[in-house]
Write a protein that holds these residues in place. Structure first.
Motif, PDB file in Angstrom:
ATOM      1  N   MET A   1      37.987  40.852  37.999  1.00  0.00           N
ATOM      2  CA  MET A   1      37.164  39.687  37.637  1.00  0.00           C
ATOM      3  C   MET A   1      35.794  40.301  38.602  1.00  0.00           C
ATOM      4  O   MET A   1      35.614  41.422  39.219  1.00  0.00           O
ATOM      5  N   THR A   2      35.203  39.571  38.105  1.00  0.00           N
ATOM      6  CA  THR A   2      33.860  39.726  38.942  1.00  0.00           C
ATOM      7  C   THR A   2      32.934  38.670  38.875  1.00  0.00           C
ATOM      8  O   THR A   2      33.222  37.411  37.610  1.00  0.00           O
ATOM      9  N   LEU A   3      31.748  38.891  39.514  1.00  0.00           N
ATOM     10  CA  LEU A   3      31.443  37.346  40.007  1.00  0.00           C
ATOM     11  C   LEU A   3      29.414  38.033  39.436  1.00  0.00           C
ATOM     12  O   LEU A   3      29.190  38.913  40.668  1.00  0.00           O
ATOM     13  N   ILE A   4      28.746  37.675  39.285  1.00  0.00           N
ATOM     14  CA  ILE A   4      27.427  37.787  39.137  1.00  0.00           C
ATOM     15  C   ILE A   4      26.679  39.536  38.934  1.00  0.00           C
ATOM     16  O   ILE A   4      26.458  40.326  39.379  1.00  0.00           O
ATOM     17  N   GLY A   5      27.808  40.217  38.478  1.00  0.00           N
ATOM     18  CA  GLY A   5      28.034  41.154  37.188  1.00  0.00           C
ATOM     19  C   GLY A   5      28.738  41.883  38.544  1.00  0.00           C
ATOM     20  O   GLY A   5      28.291  43.044  38.541  1.00  0.00           O
ATOM     21  N   VAL A   6      29.526  41.600  40.296  1.00  0.00           N
ATOM     22  CA  VAL A   6      29.958  42.439  40.792  1.00  0.00           C
ATOM     23  C   VAL A   6      31.399  42.480  40.588  1.00  0.00           C
ATOM     24  O   VAL A   6      32.073  41.627  40.814  1.00  0.00           O
ATOM     25  N   LYS A   7      31.754  44.003  40.818  1.00  0.00           N
ATOM     26  CA  LYS A   7      33.426  43.305  40.209  1.00  0.00           C
ATOM     27  C   LYS A   7      33.975  43.713  41.792  1.00  0.00           C
ATOM     28  O   LYS A   7      34.095  43.964  42.532  1.00  0.00           O
ATOM     29  N   ILE A   8      34.986  42.064  41.537  1.00  0.00           N
ATOM     30  CA  ILE A   8      35.805  42.164  43.371  1.00  0.00           C
ATOM     31  C   ILE A   8      36.993  42.728  43.085  1.00  0.00           C
ATOM     32  O   ILE A   8      38.145  42.570  42.460  1.00  0.00           O
ATOM     33  N   ASP A   9      37.174  44.063  43.849  1.00  0.00           N
ATOM     34  CA  ASP A   9      38.239  44.379  43.477  1.00  0.00           C
ATOM     35  C   ASP A   9      38.767  45.121  45.106  1.00  0.00           C
ATOM     36  O   ASP A   9      38.336  44.171  45.934  1.00  0.00           O
ATOM     37  N   ARG A  10      39.454  45.594  45.232  1.00  0.00           N
ATOM     38  CA  ARG A  10      40.179  46.104  46.826  1.00  0.00           C
ATOM     39  C   ARG A  10      38.812  46.931  47.053  1.00  0.00           C
ATOM     40  O   ARG A  10      38.989  45.971  48.237  1.00  0.00           O
ATOM     41  N   LEU A  11      37.892  47.603  46.812  1.00  0.00           N
ATOM     42  CA  LEU A  11      37.150  48.042  47.459  1.00  0.00           C
ATOM     43  C   LEU A  11      36.291  46.900  47.966  1.00  0.00           C
ATOM     44  O   LEU A  11      35.756  47.167  49.391  1.00  0.00           O
ATOM     45  N   PHE A  12      35.883  46.589  47.347  1.00  0.00           N
ATOM     46  CA  PHE A  12      35.514  44.490  47.386  1.00  0.00           C
ATOM     47  C   PHE A  12      36.086  44.349  48.896  1.00  0.00           C
ATOM     48  O   PHE A  12      34.904  43.841  49.698  1.00  0.00           O
ATOM     49  N   LEU A  13      37.031  44.081  48.357  1.00  0.00           N
ATOM     50  CA  LEU A  13      38.033  43.113  49.420  1.00  0.00           C
ATOM     51  C   LEU A  13      38.130  43.556  50.902  1.00  0.00           C
ATOM     52  O   LEU A  13      37.404  42.733  51.811  1.00  0.00           O
ATOM     53  N   ARG A  14      38.153  45.533  50.852  1.00  0.00           N
ATOM     54  CA  ARG A  14      37.750  45.872  52.003  1.00  0.00           C
ATOM     55  C   ARG A  14      36.698  46.097  53.131  1.00  0.00           C
ATOM     56  O   ARG A  14      36.893  44.994  54.046  1.00  0.00           O
ATOM     57  N   ASP A  15      35.847  45.713  51.767  1.00  0.00           N
ATOM     58  CA  ASP A  15      33.877  46.027  52.625  1.00  0.00           C
ATOM     59  C   ASP A  15      33.928  43.951  53.144  1.00  0.00           C
ATOM     60  O   ASP A  15      33.012  44.269  54.002  1.00  0.00           O
ATOM     61  N   LEU A  16      35.032  43.313  52.410  1.00  0.00           N
ATOM     62  CA  LEU A  16      34.257  41.861  52.599  1.00  0.00           C
ATOM     63  C   LEU A  16      34.954  41.956  54.664  1.00  0.00           C
ATOM     64  O   LEU A  16      34.970  40.852  55.199  1.00  0.00           O
ATOM     65  N   PHE A  17      36.451  42.232  54.015  1.00  0.00           N
ATOM     66  CA  PHE A  17      36.936  42.064  55.527  1.00  0.00           C
ATOM     67  C   PHE A  17      36.661  43.206  56.597  1.00  0.00           C
ATOM     68  O   PHE A  17      35.928  42.536  57.671  1.00  0.00           O
ATOM     69  N   ILE A  18      35.156  44.440  56.635  1.00  0.00           N
ATOM     70  CA  ILE A  18      35.023  45.172  57.450  1.00  0.00           C
ATOM     71  C   ILE A  18      33.646  44.423  57.713  1.00  0.00           C
ATOM     72  O   ILE A  18      33.362  43.916  59.166  1.00  0.00           O
ATOM     73  N   LEU A  19      32.518  43.410  56.899  1.00  0.00           N
ATOM     74  CA  LEU A  19      31.960  42.500  56.973  1.00  0.00           C
ATOM     75  C   LEU A  19      32.360  41.931  58.331  1.00  0.00           C
ATOM     76  O   LEU A  19      31.509  41.134  58.973  1.00  0.00           O
ATOM     77  N   LEU A  20      33.463  40.848  57.894  1.00  0.00           N
ATOM     78  CA  LEU A  20      33.492  39.491  58.779  1.00  0.00           C
ATOM     79  C   LEU A  20      34.177  39.978  59.497  1.00  0.00           C
ATOM     80  O   LEU A  20      33.810  39.305  61.122  1.00  0.00           O
TER      81      LEU A  20
END
Length: 231
Positions: A1-20
């Motif tokens: 899955m991609t959003l505005i050209g960004v791959k939404i993968d485990r790494l992205f979700l991990r970084d999102l969790f760290i961000l929050l």
């Protein structure tokens, strides 16, 4: 899955969790130490408080208005992934405030202002550092510091502390008492250094080498975001 050209993968979700989590710690420090001990907020948030004191404008409106040109600039100067992580970061600021208010976290006063400043600087710095480590922002001074870093290679702690000095000077000539000013300035300095320590592995490795916790390997290479060493 991609959003505005960004791959939404485990790494992205991990970084999102760290961000929050990082945003949560940053707001927690404000709730626990800054507000109840009459210290000034740092960065763009502190500037918003100054505008509120002088002109009576809601700080949320000022923060939003200042962020508009910053977000417009970021479309050209930040990567798509950084932009995508900035949106939930900015929304999480208000989200965490509402959560803490709902569960009754209002903070407490302490007899020693210096202790307050040190704890606030460390806790808020850890939070902001995690945000930087996630490669996202929550708007305000963190976003401006990322823009300066990407465009002109200015170290993130220098930009943060420079913004804080300007905000503190505005505060001290209008509403902030001198003892609170000096303690807040100490807190801002600690905040800027801890943010860089947590958010920039290359800087963290330099510090660890200086204090002798890790060896200085000549075959280590560092970029802005990470360091790698070969055996």
């Amino acid at each position: 899955m991609t959003l505005i050209g960004v791959k939404i993968d485990r790494l992205f979700l991990r970084d999102l969790f760290i961000l929050l989590v990082g945003v949560g710690l940053y707001i927690l420090s404000i709730q626990l130490f800054v507000v109840p001990n009459a210290m000034a907020s740092n960065g763009i948030a502190g500037f918003s408080v100054f505008i509120h004191f002088v002109f009576g404008i809601n700080p949320a409106l000022t923060f939003f208005a200042v962020n508009i040109p910053l977000f417009l600039l970021s479309w050209k100067l930040l990567e798509q992934r950084e932009l995508l992580l900035t949106i939930p970061g900015a929304l999480a600021m208000s989200g965490w405030m509402m959560i803490y208010e709902a569960i009754g976290i209002t903070g407490f006063q302490m007899d020693s202002l210096i202790t307050v400043g040190i704890i606030d600087g460390i806790l808020s710095g850890i939070g902001a550092g995690l945000v930087v480590l996630s490669q996202g922002t929550f708007g305000g001074s963190i976003l401006l510091a990322r823009l300066f870093e990407n465009k002109w290679k200015v170290q993130i702690d220098k930009t943060l502390f420079g913004i804080d000095i300007i905000v503190m000077l505005l505060a001290v000539v209008t509403y902030l008492a001198l003892p609170n000013f000096f303690v807040t300035l100490l807190s801002c300095y600690i905040f800027s250094k801890v943010t860089r320590l947590i958010g920039r592995p290359s800087y963290r490795q330099q510090i660890l080498q200086k204090v002798g916790l890790i060896k200085n390997e000549s075959n280590c290479s560092c970029t802005t975001n990470e360091c790698s060493c070969s055996n």
